[in-house]
Design an enzyme around this catalytic site. Sequence first.
Site, PDB file in Angstrom:
ATOM      1  N   ASP A  47       0.831  -1.203   0.000  1.00 59.33           N
ATOM      2  CA  ASP A  47       0.000   0.000   0.000  1.00 59.33           C
ATOM      3  C   ASP A  47       0.867   1.255   0.000  1.00 59.33           C
ATOM      4  O   ASP A  47       0.646   2.184  -0.785  1.00 59.33           O
ATOM      5  CB  ASP A  47      -0.900   0.040   1.249  1.00 59.33           C
ATOM      6  N   GLU A  70      -5.543   7.199   0.061  1.00 59.01           N
ATOM      7  CA  GLU A  70      -6.012   6.471   1.239  1.00 59.01           C
ATOM      8  C   GLU A  70      -5.003   6.477   2.377  1.00 59.01           C
ATOM      9  O   GLU A  70      -5.372   6.542   3.544  1.00 59.01           O
ATOM     10  CB  GLU A  70      -6.357   5.027   0.868  1.00 59.01           C
ATOM     11  N   ASP A 129      -6.379   4.973  -4.711  1.00 58.27           N
ATOM     12  CA  ASP A 129      -6.366   3.847  -3.776  1.00 58.27           C
ATOM     13  C   ASP A 129      -5.206   2.962  -4.211  1.00 58.27           C
ATOM     14  O   ASP A 129      -5.291   2.279  -5.231  1.00 58.27           O
ATOM     15  CB  ASP A 129      -7.681   3.069  -3.826  1.00 58.27           C
ATOM     16  N   ILE A 131      -3.846   0.199  -3.049  1.00 58.90           N
ATOM     17  CA  ILE A 131      -4.304  -1.187  -3.160  1.00 58.90           C
ATOM     18  C   ILE A 131      -5.727  -1.242  -2.630  1.00 58.90           C
ATOM     19  O   ILE A 131      -5.962  -1.149  -1.430  1.00 58.90           O
ATOM     20  CB  ILE A 131      -3.426  -2.188  -2.386  1.00 58.90           C
ATOM     21  N   ASP A 132      -6.664  -1.357  -3.542  1.00 58.34           N
ATOM     22  CA  ASP A 132      -8.063  -1.543  -3.177  1.00 58.34           C
ATOM     23  C   ASP A 132      -8.291  -3.048  -3.072  1.00 58.34           C
ATOM     24  O   ASP A 132      -8.016  -3.788  -4.017  1.00 58.34           O
ATOM     25  CB  ASP A 132      -8.961  -0.928  -4.248  1.00 58.34           C
ATOM     26  N   THR A 134      -7.203  -4.923  -0.002  1.00 60.56           N
ATOM     27  CA  THR A 134      -5.960  -5.397   0.613  1.00 60.56           C
ATOM     28  C   THR A 134      -6.077  -6.851   1.058  1.00 60.56           C
ATOM     29  O   THR A 134      -5.119  -7.622   0.946  1.00 60.56           O
ATOM     30  CB  THR A 134      -5.581  -4.510   1.819  1.00 60.56           C
ATOM     31  N   HIS A 227     -18.529  -5.782   3.727  1.00 62.91           N
ATOM     32  CA  HIS A 227     -18.573  -4.724   2.723  1.00 62.91           C
ATOM     33  C   HIS A 227     -19.949  -4.609   2.067  1.00 62.91           C
ATOM     34  O   HIS A 227     -20.301  -3.565   1.534  1.00 62.91           O
ATOM     35  CB  HIS A 227     -17.518  -4.977   1.640  1.00 62.91           C
ATOM     36  N   SER A 251     -12.392  -5.519  -4.239  1.00 62.73           N
ATOM     37  CA  SER A 251     -11.858  -4.323  -4.888  1.00 62.73           C
ATOM     38  C   SER A 251     -12.655  -3.835  -6.094  1.00 62.73           C
ATOM     39  O   SER A 251     -13.671  -4.409  -6.483  1.00 62.73           O
ATOM     40  CB  SER A 251     -10.405  -4.543  -5.315  1.00 62.73           C
ATOM     41  N   LYS A 254     -14.242  -5.444  -9.510  1.00 58.85           N
ATOM     42  CA  LYS A 254     -15.643  -5.703  -9.867  1.00 58.85           C
ATOM     43  C   LYS A 254     -16.114  -4.738 -10.948  1.00 58.85           C
ATOM     44  O   LYS A 254     -16.835  -5.120 -11.873  1.00 58.85           O
ATOM     45  CB  LYS A 254     -16.524  -5.602  -8.618  1.00 58.85           C
ATOM     46  N   ARG A 268     -23.219  -2.040  -4.018  1.00 58.55           N
ATOM     47  CA  ARG A 268     -22.523  -1.778  -2.762  1.00 58.55           C
ATOM     48  C   ARG A 268     -23.600  -1.269  -1.807  1.00 58.55           C
ATOM     49  O   ARG A 268     -23.942  -0.086  -1.810  1.00 58.55           O
ATOM     50  CB  ARG A 268     -21.429  -0.735  -2.971  1.00 58.55           C
ATOM     51  N   ASP A 281     -12.666   4.584  -3.543  1.00 59.48           N
ATOM     52  CA  ASP A 281     -13.179   3.237  -3.752  1.00 59.48           C
ATOM     53  C   ASP A 281     -14.095   3.128  -4.969  1.00 59.48           C
ATOM     54  O   ASP A 281     -14.498   2.018  -5.328  1.00 59.48           O
ATOM     55  CB  ASP A 281     -13.945   2.757  -2.514  1.00 59.48           C
TER      56      ASP A 281
END
Length: 344
Positions: A47, A70, A129, A131-132, A134, A227, A251, A254, A268, A281
């Site tokens: 990250d 982030e 981001d 690393i979306d 993680t 999530h 992440s 999608k 979401r 995100d």
Amino acid sequence: MSYLATEKQTALSAVTLASKLTEKIFRSLAGASTVSKDDKSPVTIADFGAQALVNAVLARDFPEDPVVGEEDSAVLQGNTELKAKVWDLVRGVVEEGLPGLIKDEEEMCAMIDRGSYAGSDKGRMWALDPIDGTKGFLRGGQYAVCLALIKDGEVELGVIGCPNLPVDKTAGIEAEGVERGIITHAIKGQGSFQRSLHSDSGDAQVTMRTISSTAEATFCESVESGHSAHTTQHSIATALGITAPSVRMDSQSKYASIARGSGDIYLRLPVSATYEEKIWDHASGVVIVEEAGGKVTDMFGKRLDFGMGRTLRANKGVIAAPVGVHGRVMEVVRGVMGDNIVAK
């Protein structure tokens, strides 16, 4: 030269560089070096390294543009061993590809902290981001490096690096013996495209699948139930007549998946009345899906507002679906959720 052509090349270079760094870190460390943020989600050295690299490229090419990122360097500043590990990996990538981009540990931390911008509905800013997903990264699953350019609260450019997605969109995410690693990108008004992360095969335009009924659709949903509530999504799928099993991945992969027709609907759904989605995100994914023939709104049909700061506090939930069925999906979501959602 086309609109935002220079910005696109910078973003592609930055995301490609960071994506390859994350792959290198996973191979060498197998995700072993982690710390815990206040929300208990794992943060790897990847990250920090990815954010430093992306921000350094942006600082080189667009030094006046602020970044909403982030991460910050506070954890590294308090852990000299971890900081040295991150720098060792970042330095290797820099020396190999962009000599002089970052000169030492302190400049690396300064680059990470360029992501501290509070956000605005005026002017240009980048949302990052590093690393979306993680947890997906740690388990060797799907994760993404996400970068978007936002102007006056509207996403103009999005780039998503997905190191573990198959290049062949017809291959399942668990397929063996296939080439993996894609970069998906879009500029508003110019379509969505995919390229290989590792081979120079050029860009191929991607579009969402054409479906005439929600019964033909496939959900793409989070692995983590925290999530998005899986039981609620199952009820929504049943109401929509969907019988195909959901594709679960972490992440903004999608967004990339449904944009190229490897799925159709991404929801979401809020799991808390007070939770506010972070702009990093969703920013990249929104423009990529919309340019591929989709529509992205909140649960009340409102466009996502990226000009409210670091969160989407003017919105509740996210619905991404092909234009032709988006209205029906939104109707069913609101019917199933009922009193569990609060209009804003």
